[in-house]
Write a protein that holds these residues in place. Structure first.
Motif, PDB file in Angstrom:
ATOM      1  N   LEU A 145       0.901  -1.216   0.012  1.00 51.82           N
ATOM      2  CA  LEU A 145       0.071  -0.006  -0.063  1.00 51.82           C
ATOM      3  C   LEU A 145       0.761   1.427   0.054  1.00 51.82           C
ATOM      4  CD1 LEU A 145      -2.949  -1.287   2.662  1.00 51.82           C
ATOM      5  CD2 LEU A 145      -2.812  -1.044   0.198  1.00 51.82           C
ATOM      6  N   VAL A 146       2.208   1.055   0.334  1.00 52.09           N
ATOM      7  CA  VAL A 146       3.209   2.376   0.124  1.00 52.09           C
ATOM      8  C   VAL A 146       3.253   2.751  -1.209  1.00 52.09           C
ATOM      9  CG1 VAL A 146       5.239   3.173   0.646  1.00 52.09           C
ATOM     10  CG2 VAL A 146       4.325   1.399   2.241  1.00 52.09           C
ATOM     11  N   PRO A 147       2.932   4.113  -1.490  1.00 52.25           N
ATOM     12  CA  PRO A 147       2.918   4.336  -2.937  1.00 52.25           C
ATOM     13  C   PRO A 147       4.341   4.684  -3.487  1.00 52.25           C
ATOM     14  CG  PRO A 147       2.166   6.235  -1.462  1.00 52.25           C
ATOM     15  CD  PRO A 147       2.429   4.863  -0.718  1.00 52.25           C
ATOM     16  N   LEU A 148       4.619   4.477  -4.702  1.00 50.83           N
ATOM     17  CA  LEU A 148       5.752   4.422  -5.307  1.00 50.83           C
ATOM     18  C   LEU A 148       6.067   6.235  -5.387  1.00 50.83           C
ATOM     19  CD1 LEU A 148       5.676   2.123  -8.132  1.00 50.83           C
ATOM     20  CD2 LEU A 148       6.765   1.826  -5.997  1.00 50.83           C
ATOM     21  N   PRO A 149       7.347   6.432  -5.076  1.00 47.08           N
ATOM     22  CA  PRO A 149       7.760   7.829  -5.056  1.00 47.08           C
ATOM     23  C   PRO A 149       7.949   8.633  -6.441  1.00 47.08           C
ATOM     24  CG  PRO A 149       9.686   6.584  -4.709  1.00 47.08           C
ATOM     25  CD  PRO A 149       8.745   5.694  -4.809  1.00 47.08           C
ATOM     26  N   SER A 150       6.803   8.648  -7.111  1.00 45.61           N
ATOM     27  CA  SER A 150       6.982   9.217  -8.231  1.00 45.61           C
ATOM     28  C   SER A 150       7.086  10.867  -8.222  1.00 45.61           C
ATOM     29  CB  SER A 150       5.871   8.917  -9.259  1.00 45.61           C
ATOM     30  OG  SER A 150       4.627   9.374  -8.670  1.00 45.61           O
ATOM     31  N   LYS A 151       7.627  11.619  -9.171  1.00 46.20           N
ATOM     32  CA  LYS A 151       7.975  12.840  -9.070  1.00 46.20           C
ATOM     33  C   LYS A 151       6.791  13.667  -9.813  1.00 46.20           C
ATOM     34  CE  LYS A 151      10.037  16.719  -8.957  1.00 46.20           C
ATOM     35  NZ  LYS A 151       8.974  17.839  -9.510  1.00 46.20           N
ATOM     36  N   TRP A 152       5.913  14.450  -9.257  1.00 49.56           N
ATOM     37  CA  TRP A 152       4.857  15.052  -9.601  1.00 49.56           C
ATOM     38  C   TRP A 152       4.938  16.403 -10.109  1.00 49.56           C
ATOM     39  CZ3 TRP A 152      -0.699  13.866  -6.872  1.00 49.56           C
ATOM     40  CH2 TRP A 152      -0.559  12.363  -6.357  1.00 49.56           C
ATOM     41  N   THR A 153       4.062  16.818 -11.220  1.00 55.64           N
ATOM     42  CA  THR A 153       3.933  18.096 -11.527  1.00 55.64           C
ATOM     43  C   THR A 153       2.310  18.583 -11.511  1.00 55.64           C
ATOM     44  OG1 THR A 153       5.973  18.105 -12.917  1.00 55.64           O
ATOM     45  CG2 THR A 153       4.434  19.932 -13.260  1.00 55.64           C
ATOM     46  N   TYR A 201       0.105  15.762 -22.409  1.00 57.73           N
ATOM     47  CA  TYR A 201       0.968  15.291 -23.501  1.00 57.73           C
ATOM     48  C   TYR A 201       2.274  16.240 -23.495  1.00 57.73           C
ATOM     49  CZ  TYR A 201      -2.640  12.278 -25.291  1.00 57.73           C
ATOM     50  OH  TYR A 201      -3.516  11.285 -25.671  1.00 57.73           O
ATOM     51  N   GLN A 202       2.074  17.507 -23.290  1.00 61.24           N
ATOM     52  CA  GLN A 202       3.312  18.557 -23.365  1.00 61.24           C
ATOM     53  C   GLN A 202       4.089  17.917 -21.903  1.00 61.24           C
ATOM     54  OE1 GLN A 202       1.722  22.181 -23.243  1.00 61.24           O
ATOM     55  NE2 GLN A 202       0.484  22.169 -25.380  1.00 61.24           N
ATOM     56  N   LEU A 203       3.504  17.938 -21.027  1.00 61.10           N
ATOM     57  CA  LEU A 203       4.214  17.636 -19.758  1.00 61.10           C
ATOM     58  C   LEU A 203       5.047  16.392 -20.006  1.00 61.10           C
ATOM     59  CD1 LEU A 203       1.652  18.642 -16.903  1.00 61.10           C
ATOM     60  CD2 LEU A 203       3.892  19.795 -17.573  1.00 61.10           C
ATOM     61  N   LEU A 204       4.420  15.106 -20.425  1.00 52.95           N
ATOM     62  CA  LEU A 204       4.832  13.784 -20.692  1.00 52.95           C
ATOM     63  C   LEU A 204       6.137  14.127 -21.656  1.00 52.95           C
ATOM     64  CD1 LEU A 204       1.606  11.738 -20.590  1.00 52.95           C
ATOM     65  CD2 LEU A 204       3.677  11.978 -18.810  1.00 52.95           C
ATOM     66  N   THR A 205       6.107  14.839 -22.739  1.00 53.72           N
ATOM     67  CA  THR A 205       7.130  14.728 -23.692  1.00 53.72           C
ATOM     68  C   THR A 205       8.375  15.523 -22.970  1.00 53.72           C
ATOM     69  OG1 THR A 205       6.286  16.992 -24.587  1.00 53.72           O
ATOM     70  CG2 THR A 205       5.593  14.994 -25.765  1.00 53.72           C
ATOM     71  N   ARG A 206       8.221  16.413 -22.140  1.00 57.20           N
ATOM     72  CA  ARG A 206       9.332  17.006 -21.387  1.00 57.20           C
ATOM     73  C   ARG A 206       9.928  16.368 -20.122  1.00 57.20           C
ATOM     74  NH1 ARG A 206       6.091  21.940 -21.849  1.00 57.20           N
ATOM     75  NH2 ARG A 206       5.551  22.048 -19.435  1.00 57.20           N
ATOM     76  N   ARG A 207       9.202  15.528 -19.737  1.00 60.79           N
ATOM     77  CA  ARG A 207       9.505  14.554 -18.583  1.00 60.79           C
ATOM     78  C   ARG A 207      10.523  13.432 -18.842  1.00 60.79           C
ATOM     79  NH1 ARG A 207       5.381  10.771 -14.625  1.00 60.79           N
ATOM     80  NH2 ARG A 207       5.400   9.692 -16.808  1.00 60.79           N
ATOM     81  N   GLY A 208      11.561  13.226 -17.950  1.00 58.95           N
ATOM     82  CA  GLY A 208      12.342  12.059 -18.140  1.00 58.95           C
ATOM     83  C   GLY A 208      11.924  11.073 -17.349  1.00 58.95           C
ATOM     84  N   ASN A 209      12.651  10.473 -16.503  1.00 57.19           N
ATOM     85  CA  ASN A 209      12.157   9.361 -15.717  1.00 57.19           C
ATOM     86  C   ASN A 209      11.198   9.577 -14.730  1.00 57.19           C
ATOM     87  OD1 ASN A 209      12.392   7.495 -13.308  1.00 57.19           O
ATOM     88  ND2 ASN A 209      14.224   6.610 -14.058  1.00 57.19           N
ATOM     89  N   PRO A 210      10.023   8.964 -14.644  1.00 62.38           N
ATOM     90  CA  PRO A 210       8.863   9.305 -13.775  1.00 62.38           C
ATOM     91  C   PRO A 210       9.091   9.401 -12.154  1.00 62.38           C
ATOM     92  CG  PRO A 210       8.469   7.575 -15.245  1.00 62.38           C
ATOM     93  CD  PRO A 210      10.032   7.534 -15.402  1.00 62.38           C
ATOM     94  N   PHE A 211      10.399   9.068 -11.979  1.00 61.66           N
ATOM     95  CA  PHE A 211      10.811   8.814 -10.489  1.00 61.66           C
ATOM     96  C   PHE A 211      11.755  10.003 -10.329  1.00 61.66           C
ATOM     97  CE2 PHE A 211       8.955   4.923 -11.334  1.00 61.66           C
ATOM     98  CZ  PHE A 211       8.006   4.753 -10.427  1.00 61.66           C
ATOM     99  N   THR A 212      12.517  10.692 -10.768  1.00 63.13           N
ATOM    100  CA  THR A 212      13.354  11.480 -10.962  1.00 63.13           C
ATOM    101  C   THR A 212      13.006  13.052 -11.618  1.00 63.13           C
ATOM    102  OG1 THR A 212      14.557  10.977 -12.803  1.00 63.13           O
ATOM    103  CG2 THR A 212      15.440   9.935 -10.730  1.00 63.13           C
ATOM    104  N   GLY A 213      11.934  12.883 -12.287  1.00 61.61           N
ATOM    105  CA  GLY A 213      11.691  14.276 -12.956  1.00 61.61           C
ATOM    106  C   GLY A 213      12.206  14.420 -14.407  1.00 61.61           C
TER     107      GLY A 213
END
Length: 338
Positions: free
Chosen positions: A279-287, A326-338
């Motif tokens: 149940l512990v959420p994975l530490p993804s980087k949020w925007t 879509y724009q944010l995802l194209t600029r994002r790298g690793n989901p967990f580091t941003g």
């Protein structure tokens, strides 16, 4: 000399007498008499310089104790206010938001953009995408609005019935200022000048599989648009990236979900295999991005009953959010580091 005379002379001698102490030099200062403890203190080495880190810890502990005492005083004396929807500002500011901040600031490292698009005062309707199996995005959105907005505004969320039917959670949701996702409550909040938030995808959004991440589901029949048009408030599109990765849903145990009365029972890479740890959420980087407001003041209130008009505005809001994702995802790298 007779024996009697010798005895008399010996008797006159003061055997206990001591030689007279020398008088101190009257011209010099006299040394004050000090105790043994004072002499030891004088001879002890000087204390080391104060450690700034210890000072900060001490100050934090002191402030925490004072804050706890003040919180207890207000709760015991009833020195707090609850509005008609159940919002308890004192509990929200003192307990609920502080308990969510570590998750927002340290775990998800939420970055907020476009906060200037939210009004300084008065009503607006924030419409956001929904994802993540559990509605943590709603809580992170409330923290973001309160902490980043110059006026520290409280976001009033419209939530599903299931939230308020859940023991403990339902009561906390009410105290945090949230209410049912129905047109009547939405209009009441907006007419009262409240900053209101809604997730039109509902359970379809947070329960979708990981393979469909960041693809918006249907926005319903436009009830949120109708409430905004009737009250003449702007609609602020909001895109949230990061929530899809906290619980990647790879399966759904539908028989178990029906048994428990849940809309779905998720299977993730960690749950239910690891039990509570899953149940512990994975530490993804949020925007979180707030887009430019879409005005509704140009529509007449009666147009809120026109299905075509409502569909038009709903589609505009949905498309704006989807393109921002879509724009944010194209600029994002690793989901967990941003």
């Amino acid at each position: 000399m007779s024996d009697v005379a010798k005895v008399i002379r010996l008797r006159d001698v003061d055997f206990g007498a001591r030689p007279a102490a020398r008088r101190p030099d009257e011209s010099g200062p006299r040394r004050p008499v000090t105790s043994l403890a004072e002499r030891r203190a004088e001879s002890a080495p000087p204390p080391p310089d104060s450690d700034p880190r210890l000072d900060r810890v001490r100050d934090a502990v002191t402030a925490g104790i004072r804050g706890t005492a003040e919180f207890a005083r207000k709760r015991l004396t009833g020195d707090y206010r609850v509005d008609e929807f159940g919002l308890d500002d004192h509990l929200l500011e003192s307990v609920i938001l502080p308990s969510l901040r570590p998750l927002s600031k340290l775990w998800f490292r939420v970055e907020v953009q476009g906060i200037e698009h939210l009004p300084e005062s008065g009503a607006a309707l924030i419409v956001a995408n929904h994802a993540g199996v559990l509605p943590l995005d709603a809580l992170m959105l409330q923290v973001a609005v309160h902490d980043e907005h110059p006026g520290h505004r409280t976001l009033r969320l419209l939530a599903a019935d299931k939230v308020f039917e859940t023991p403990v959670l339902g009561g906390l949701a009410r105290k945090a200022g949230h209410t049912l996702a129905c047109p009547a409550d939405a209009e009441r909040l907006l007419r009262s000048g409240e900053l209101t938030g809604v997730f039109p995808e509902g359970f379809k959004g947070i329960g979708k599989p990981y393979s469909e991440r960041y693809k918006l589901q249907r926005f319903g029949r436009g009830g949120f648009v109708s409430a905004a048009v009737k009250t003449g408030v702007p609609i602020v599109p909001c895109a949230i990236v990061g929530a899809e990765e906290i619980y990647p849903k790879i399966g759904d145990l539908k028989p178990l979900a029906r048994l428990l009365g849940l809309p779905y029972f998720p299977v993730t890479p960690l749950f239910p295999h690891l039990g509570v740890l899953g149940l512990v959420p994975l530490p993804s980087k949020w925007t979180i991005v707030f887009g430019e407001p879409i005005p509704t003041s140009g529509y007449a209130p009666e147009e809120a009953d026109d299905p075509m008009t409502m569909f038009e505005i709903t589609d505009q809001v949905r498309e704006t959010i989807q393109q921002t994702l879509y724009q944010l995802l194209t600029r994002r790298g690793n989901p967990f580091t941003g």
